[in-house]
Design a protein around this motif. Sequence first.
Motif, PDB file in Angstrom:
ATOM      1  N   VAL A  42       0.848  -1.035   0.038  1.00 15.73           N
ATOM      2  CA  VAL A  42      -0.022   0.006  -0.075  1.00 15.73           C
ATOM      3  C   VAL A  42       0.811   1.132   0.051  1.00 15.73           C
ATOM      4  O   VAL A  42       0.697   2.263  -0.544  1.00 15.73           O
ATOM      5  CB  VAL A  42      -0.954  -0.058   1.096  1.00 15.73           C
ATOM      6  N   ARG A  43       1.843   1.368   0.591  1.00 17.90           N
ATOM      7  CA  ARG A  43       2.885   2.438   0.688  1.00 17.90           C
ATOM      8  C   ARG A  43       3.533   2.641  -0.742  1.00 17.90           C
ATOM      9  O   ARG A  43       3.658   3.574  -1.115  1.00 17.90           O
ATOM     10  CB  ARG A  43       4.076   2.070   1.742  1.00 17.90           C
ATOM     11  N   TRP A  44       3.732   1.310  -1.269  1.00 18.93           N
ATOM     12  CA  TRP A  44       4.443   1.593  -2.637  1.00 18.93           C
ATOM     13  C   TRP A  44       3.383   2.220  -3.598  1.00 18.93           C
ATOM     14  O   TRP A  44       3.701   2.914  -4.428  1.00 18.93           O
ATOM     15  CB  TRP A  44       4.850   0.153  -3.056  1.00 18.93           C
ATOM     16  N   ALA A  45       2.136   1.682  -3.432  1.00 18.81           N
ATOM     17  CA  ALA A  45       1.253   2.356  -4.503  1.00 18.81           C
ATOM     18  C   ALA A  45       0.961   3.977  -4.135  1.00 18.81           C
ATOM     19  O   ALA A  45       0.557   4.522  -5.061  1.00 18.81           O
ATOM     20  CB  ALA A  45      -0.239   1.506  -4.165  1.00 18.81           C
ATOM     21  N   GLU A  46       0.801   4.017  -2.803  1.00 20.70           N
ATOM     22  CA  GLU A  46       0.770   5.485  -2.445  1.00 20.70           C
ATOM     23  C   GLU A  46       1.768   6.530  -3.069  1.00 20.70           C
ATOM     24  O   GLU A  46       1.756   7.408  -3.640  1.00 20.70           O
ATOM     25  CB  GLU A  46       0.650   5.670  -0.761  1.00 20.70           C
ATOM     26  N   GLU A  47       3.187   5.869  -2.807  1.00 26.97           N
ATOM     27  CA  GLU A  47       4.300   6.537  -3.220  1.00 26.97           C
ATOM     28  C   GLU A  47       4.263   6.571  -4.637  1.00 26.97           C
ATOM     29  O   GLU A  47       4.493   7.564  -5.291  1.00 26.97           O
ATOM     30  CB  GLU A  47       5.550   5.916  -2.963  1.00 26.97           C
ATOM     31  N   GLY A  48       3.871   5.784  -5.473  1.00 25.91           N
ATOM     32  CA  GLY A  48       3.542   5.714  -6.955  1.00 25.91           C
ATOM     33  C   GLY A  48       2.661   6.768  -7.341  1.00 25.91           C
ATOM     34  O   GLY A  48       2.785   7.504  -8.307  1.00 25.91           O
ATOM     35  N   ALA A  56       4.116  14.433 -13.200  1.00 25.77           N
ATOM     36  CA  ALA A  56       3.080  15.065 -14.399  1.00 25.77           C
ATOM     37  C   ALA A  56       2.707  16.341 -14.036  1.00 25.77           C
ATOM     38  O   ALA A  56       2.071  17.077 -15.130  1.00 25.77           O
ATOM     39  CB  ALA A  56       2.054  14.110 -14.615  1.00 25.77           C
ATOM     40  N   GLY A  57       2.569  16.794 -12.762  1.00 26.87           N
ATOM     41  CA  GLY A  57       2.127  18.054 -12.501  1.00 26.87           C
ATOM     42  C   GLY A  57       0.371  18.031 -12.750  1.00 26.87           C
ATOM     43  O   GLY A  57       0.066  19.275 -13.012  1.00 26.87           O
ATOM     44  N   ALA A  62      -6.880  13.628 -12.588  1.00 26.33           N
ATOM     45  CA  ALA A  62      -6.241  13.136 -13.673  1.00 26.33           C
ATOM     46  C   ALA A  62      -5.091  12.107 -13.429  1.00 26.33           C
ATOM     47  O   ALA A  62      -4.837  11.233 -14.144  1.00 26.33           O
ATOM     48  CB  ALA A  62      -5.562  14.408 -14.517  1.00 26.33           C
ATOM     49  N   ALA A  63      -4.273  12.707 -12.220  1.00 25.95           N
ATOM     50  CA  ALA A  63      -3.107  11.453 -11.720  1.00 25.95           C
ATOM     51  C   ALA A  63      -3.635   9.992 -11.579  1.00 25.95           C
ATOM     52  O   ALA A  63      -3.138   9.089 -11.885  1.00 25.95           O
ATOM     53  CB  ALA A  63      -2.335  12.064 -10.624  1.00 25.95           C
ATOM     54  N   LEU A  70      -2.331   3.509 -16.431  1.00 22.70           N
ATOM     55  CA  LEU A  70      -0.903   2.905 -16.680  1.00 22.70           C
ATOM     56  C   LEU A  70      -0.717   1.315 -16.199  1.00 22.70           C
ATOM     57  O   LEU A  70      -0.236   0.507 -16.680  1.00 22.70           O
ATOM     58  CB  LEU A  70       0.456   3.684 -15.789  1.00 22.70           C
ATOM     59  N   LEU A  71      -1.499   1.102 -14.849  1.00 23.70           N
ATOM     60  CA  LEU A  71      -1.643   0.151 -14.309  1.00 23.70           C
ATOM     61  C   LEU A  71      -2.349  -0.957 -15.310  1.00 23.70           C
ATOM     62  O   LEU A  71      -1.899  -2.252 -15.464  1.00 23.70           O
ATOM     63  CB  LEU A  71      -2.211  -0.010 -12.835  1.00 23.70           C
TER      64      LEU A  71
END
Length: 179
Positions: A42-48, A56-57, A62-63, A70-71
Amino acid sequence: MWRLARGRPLTVAGARGRPLTVAAASGGPGGWYEWLAQSAAVRWAEEGLVGLQAAAGLPWWAAIACGAALLRTAVTLPLAAHQGRLLAKLENLQPEIKKLAERLRYEVSVRGKQQGWSEKVARFHFKKNLRRIITELYIRDNCHPFKATLLVWVQIPMWVCVSMALRNCSVGASGSEGD
């Protein structure tokens, strides 16, 4: 536009004015929900998600959409293609299995008459040998039906981790904050 930033945790007031935490949702401190929300995946997904949004800004909506795309492209699409090939192989095996089952049925009936087997014993030997033959065909063509479920076994944990990461980002758990 709001951005997710590391910093002080955001607390959401509950019905009685106390902050809602992960422990409150799991029924007590150290529950399975808290363990899951703080897990490495979950931390990895959150950081991603945070990294994608920062790089991307884009606004968060949109992110999230880009992260999902992407996934789906990087993980789900190749697994779905693999599943399609596997199911096609399994479908192509069906005529061969049908022929072998007919031949085996004849051989078992002949052998059963020679040995004096009852219908129940003959059915047992037929099923046992047919299972063995089908397993050998699956091994030969490398297409066991359980492999076709791989997509589900990858998508469900991925969905849970990303959902928990979004929850962590939105309520400020794990040291995240929404500005």
